[in-house]
Design an enzyme around this catalytic site. Structure first.
Site, PDB file in Angstrom:
ATOM      1  N   ARG A  78      35.043  32.231  55.585  1.00 14.35           N
ATOM      2  CA  ARG A  78      33.969  32.298  56.306  1.00 14.35           C
ATOM      3  C   ARG A  78      34.380  32.058  57.872  1.00 14.35           C
ATOM      4  NH1 ARG A  78      29.531  31.359  52.706  1.00 14.35           N
ATOM      5  NH2 ARG A  78      28.303  30.075  53.892  1.00 14.35           N
ATOM      6  N   GLU A  99      38.271  42.036  68.270  1.00 18.59           N
ATOM      7  CA  GLU A  99      38.094  40.855  67.448  1.00 18.59           C
ATOM      8  C   GLU A  99      39.411  40.383  66.670  1.00 18.59           C
ATOM      9  OE1 GLU A  99      35.405  40.907  64.405  1.00 18.59           O
ATOM     10  OE2 GLU A  99      35.686  43.004  63.917  1.00 18.59           O
ATOM     11  N   HIS A 116      30.114  57.759  84.809  1.00 13.53           N
ATOM     12  CA  HIS A 116      28.890  56.723  85.501  1.00 13.53           C
ATOM     13  C   HIS A 116      29.421  55.211  85.844  1.00 13.53           C
ATOM     14  CE1 HIS A 116      25.956  60.150  85.403  1.00 13.53           C
ATOM     15  NE2 HIS A 116      26.551  60.144  83.978  1.00 13.53           N
ATOM     16  N   GLU A 174      32.542  50.724  67.342  1.00 11.04           N
ATOM     17  CA  GLU A 174      33.066  49.778  66.327  1.00 11.04           C
ATOM     18  C   GLU A 174      34.430  49.763  66.384  1.00 11.04           C
ATOM     19  OE1 GLU A 174      32.535  47.905  64.034  1.00 11.04           O
ATOM     20  OE2 GLU A 174      33.789  48.342  62.262  1.00 11.04           O
ATOM     21  N   LYS A 178      36.481  46.267  66.642  1.00  8.98           N
ATOM     22  CA  LYS A 178      37.523  45.980  65.833  1.00  8.98           C
ATOM     23  C   LYS A 178      38.765  45.479  66.352  1.00  8.98           C
ATOM     24  CE  LYS A 178      35.762  45.572  62.773  1.00  8.98           C
ATOM     25  NZ  LYS A 178      34.737  45.620  61.813  1.00  8.98           N
ATOM     26  N   LYS A 187      32.974  34.579  59.420  1.00  7.78           N
ATOM     27  CA  LYS A 187      32.418  35.563  58.456  1.00  7.78           C
ATOM     28  C   LYS A 187      30.968  35.717  58.367  1.00  7.78           C
ATOM     29  CE  LYS A 187      33.192  38.922  55.679  1.00  7.78           C
ATOM     30  NZ  LYS A 187      33.494  40.477  56.538  1.00  7.78           N
ATOM     31  N   ASN A 200      26.105  22.261  57.055  1.00  4.63           N
ATOM     32  CA  ASN A 200      26.189  23.776  57.564  1.00  4.63           C
ATOM     33  C   ASN A 200      24.849  24.038  58.353  1.00  4.63           C
ATOM     34  OD1 ASN A 200      26.620  26.549  57.956  1.00  4.63           O
ATOM     35  ND2 ASN A 200      26.715  27.191  55.856  1.00  4.63           N
ATOM     36  N   GLY A 201      24.925  24.483  59.172  1.00  4.11           N
ATOM     37  CA  GLY A 201      23.623  24.959  59.957  1.00  4.11           C
ATOM     38  C   GLY A 201      23.664  23.836  61.362  1.00  4.11           C
ATOM     39  N   CYS A 252      30.599  27.244  58.387  1.00  5.55           N
ATOM     40  CA  CYS A 252      30.891  26.333  57.642  1.00  5.55           C
ATOM     41  C   CYS A 252      30.809  26.293  56.231  1.00  5.55           C
ATOM     42  CB  CYS A 252      30.018  25.154  57.948  1.00  5.55           C
ATOM     43  SG  CYS A 252      29.789  24.571  59.748  1.00  5.55           S
ATOM     44  N   TRP A 261      32.802  24.899  61.284  1.00  6.05           N
ATOM     45  CA  TRP A 261      32.962  25.921  62.549  1.00  6.05           C
ATOM     46  C   TRP A 261      32.269  25.290  63.565  1.00  6.05           C
ATOM     47  CZ3 TRP A 261      29.843  29.161  65.454  1.00  6.05           C
ATOM     48  CH2 TRP A 261      30.412  30.215  66.232  1.00  6.05           C
TER      49      TRP A 261
END
Ligand code: F6R
Length: 607
Positions: free
Chosen positions: A27, A486, A502, A479, A483, A602, A98-99, A2, A74
């Site tokens: 964000r 997402e 395995h 990574e 990447k 973000k 926010n939170g 947010c 968000w």
């Protein structure tokens, strides 16, 4: 996550509220809204989805006012609908948050029992009602907010506007960032200094537990004990133009291409080229005293932690434990005095990493942080700040922050090795030389942009993609997979190449591309054997290696990406680039929202 903006302006603030929100878009959010005080009334406009929707709502039904608050949400509690979008309001107050308010259910039940009616499913709305209840009984806004804050559990930043006081906004910070901006006869709240950059560079960073009352000409900050306290005013230096993409189609592309420069900038702070030595900032402890290192981080930053483990154990021979921050506290880790806890974060605000840091501090463990935002919560908590100088990273997918974190990690491992007496001056000189070569090698890697764009179409058709690497290339495989998934929404997994047999090899067929990261070197043959086992089962392989590796194993692949031949120490910095470019071009080929992929934020300020 947010984003918050508040403006006590001289003239109509609506356009500037929206401009501030635009600067907070990076964000991540899924709805947005503004509220202003207009002719003694609280006026709200909200919309689900992107800011453009809010702009359309405002165009159809404009609001004005010289006092206002705004928010990008968000979703945590309740779907991303217009009703759940902030600001939340009663007759008396409007606020943005926010939170997470952890005890909101209990508070909501209490308020419902007292006859209050709710119009959203959010945790935030309880705060508006709690403050309102007080004001309705004649309590002054400041005291009403203080009493309400005392009842809230969780992590939050709040900006609150009062119908009765058009010349005042109140903010509060506990666990989520909030800054105050000081203008000329105007005052501002923002989630970060970047959002306020077009309006003012004069910023006060709030501390945990602070509550702040702003008017157009004054700022009164109260600490967690409700004592009036002065917080310094700093010049933020955030560029009003920082949110420009320049000639690039996306921020992510711009940030990938910035890497040689920002890695060079970061290395400049840690290398003394004349002495050919690595240098860390002054610290209040002796690195030689640590015989264990814990590294804690989330997501992409946690892969830097994994690479750091290889480097630290190899150079300094100090054992390293790596944890993802969301698990760290819950395994009740053994913490000792002779251990250093190292935290890695681009934003410096990731809730899980911050909580792990506080957990270590409470246990008396010395802490260090590799952090990109020097004014962030983590940067202010750690005993030793190791700054990355990547500059603002706007694309949700971390790219330049990752390689800058790697550069600092290499400097840290080298310094520790010297402190531990495990590195001769000649060995250190050689490390410095290799690190100094990294930006040029990264530039050469960027030269493959077009080839990678050319092969992206094939990968974009896949439903699943696997990445393989061994040793230090294993975290790089993780990574690469992160990447890709997402930003392109293609399912991707990274594996240590020796693990293929395995289980994961069962997934291999000609519809599952396999991206193999294998610079030539001591582990090359073994990785290539694993790759060939997959090829024998029909896998379509893309091999990322140097000329020697491609010469030895490139046959039978669907594509190769040739990296310059580099020393293993800087290989992760160089190989990050094709991995990022591949994800980027696949996402572009699929037409996804590269900079703001769905559901992602973000700065992840909730646990
Ligand atoms: C992936 C990505 C995330 C972050 C993670 C931690 O591209 O960006 O996985 O790395 O959310 O964020 P920071 O480093 O800000 O703590």
């Amino acid at each position: 996550m947010c984003g918050i903006i508040g403006i006590l302006g001289k003239d109509n603030v609506t356009n500037r509220l929206v401009e501030g929100l635009k600067r907070l878009e990076y964000r991540g959010y899924d709805s947005a809204g503004v509220a202003t005080l207009s002719e003694g009334r609280i006026e709200r406009r909200r919309a689900e989805g992107k800011l453009d929707n809010l702009v359309r709502v405002l165009a159809d039904d404009p609001v004005d006012g010289v006092t206002g608050i705004a928010h990008t949400r968000w979703a945590t509690h309740g779907a991303p609908t217009t009703d759940n979008a902030h600001p939340h309001a009663t007759e008396e107050v409007a606020l943005v948050h926010n939170g997470i308010i952890e005890n909101f259910k209990e508070l909501r039940d209490e308020l419902l029992a007292r006859g209050r009616a709710f119009e959203s499913e959010t945790d935030t709305e309880v705060v508006a009602h709690l403050i309102s209840e007080q004001i309705e009984t004649g309590v002054a806004p400041r005291d009403a907010v203080r009493k309400t804050l005392d009842r809230l559990h969780g992590a939050f930043a709040l900006a609150i506007m009062f119908k009765s006081d058009p010349d005042m906004l109140i903010g509060a910070r506990l666990g989520s960032p909030l800054v105050v901006g000081h203008g000329d006869g105007e005052s501002f709240f923002g989630s970060d200094a970047l959002a306020l950059a077009p309006f003012t560079q004069k910023i006060s960073y709030l501390e945990e537990g602070d509550m702040v009352v702003i008017t157009r000409n004054a700022t009164m900050i109260y600490d967690e004990n409700d004592e009036l306290i002065a917080r310094p005013v700093a010049l933020s230096g955030a560029s009003a133009a920082a949110n420009e993409k320049g000639n690039h189609a996306h921020f992510m592309q711009k940030e990938i291409f910035e890497q040689p420069i920002v890695v060079a900038q970061t290395l400049q702070s840690y290398l003394r080229p004349l002495e050919e030595q690595v240098a860390l900032p002054d610290m209040a402890f002796d690195l030689a005293g640590f015989d264990r290192i814990s590294i804690v981080a989330c997501g992409t930053s946690s892969y830097v932690a994994m690479i750091g483990k290889y480097w630290i154990e190899q150079f300094a021979r100090v054992p390293v434990e790596v944890d993802v921050a969301s698990e760290f506290r819950y395994r009740d880790p053994v913490l000792t005095e002779n251990q250093l806890a190292l935290f890695i974060s681009q934003s410096g605000e990731t809730a899980d990493t911050l909580a792990a840091l506080k957990h270590c501090k409470r246990a008396g463990v010395k802490t260090a942080g590799i952090i990109n935002v020097p004014t962030s919560s983590m940067a202010r908590e750690v005993d030793l700040l190791l700054s990355t100088h990547a500059g603002p990273e706007i694309g949700v997918a971390s790219t330049k922050a990752f390689t800058c974190q790697l550069a600092v990690m290499a400097a840290f491992a080298t310094n520790l090795a010297r402190a531990k007496g495990k590195l001769s001056p000649e060995e250190e000189r050689e490390i410095v030389r290799h690190l100094s070569e990294a930006p040029e090698a990264m530039n050469a890697a960027l030269g493959h942009d077009e080839d990678i764009a050319g092969m992206a179409g094939t990968i974009a058709e896949a439903r699943d993609v696997l990445y393989l690497g061994r040793g230090i290339d294993y975290p790089m495989a993780l990574e690469g997979a992160l990447k890709l998934k997402e930003i392109s929404y293609i399912h991707a997994e990274g594996y240590a190449s020796g693990e293929m047999k395995h289980g994961p090899i069962a997934l291999i067929d000609d519809a599952v591309p396999l991206i193999v990261i294998a610079p030539s070197g001591p582990l090359f043959e073994k990785t290539v054997s694993n790759m060939q086992e997959a090829q024998a089962r029909g896998a379509k392989v893309v091999l990322i290696s140097d000329a020697e590796g491609i010469g030895r194993a490139g046959q039978g692949t669907i594509a190769t990406i040739e990296m310059p031949k580099v020393h293993p120490l800087i290989a992760p910095l160089v190989y990050a680039i094709p991995v990022q470019l591949l994800a980027y071009h696949v996402a572009v080929a699929k037409g996804t929202d590269v900079d703001q992929p769905r559901n992602l934020a973000k700065s992840v300020t909730v646990e």
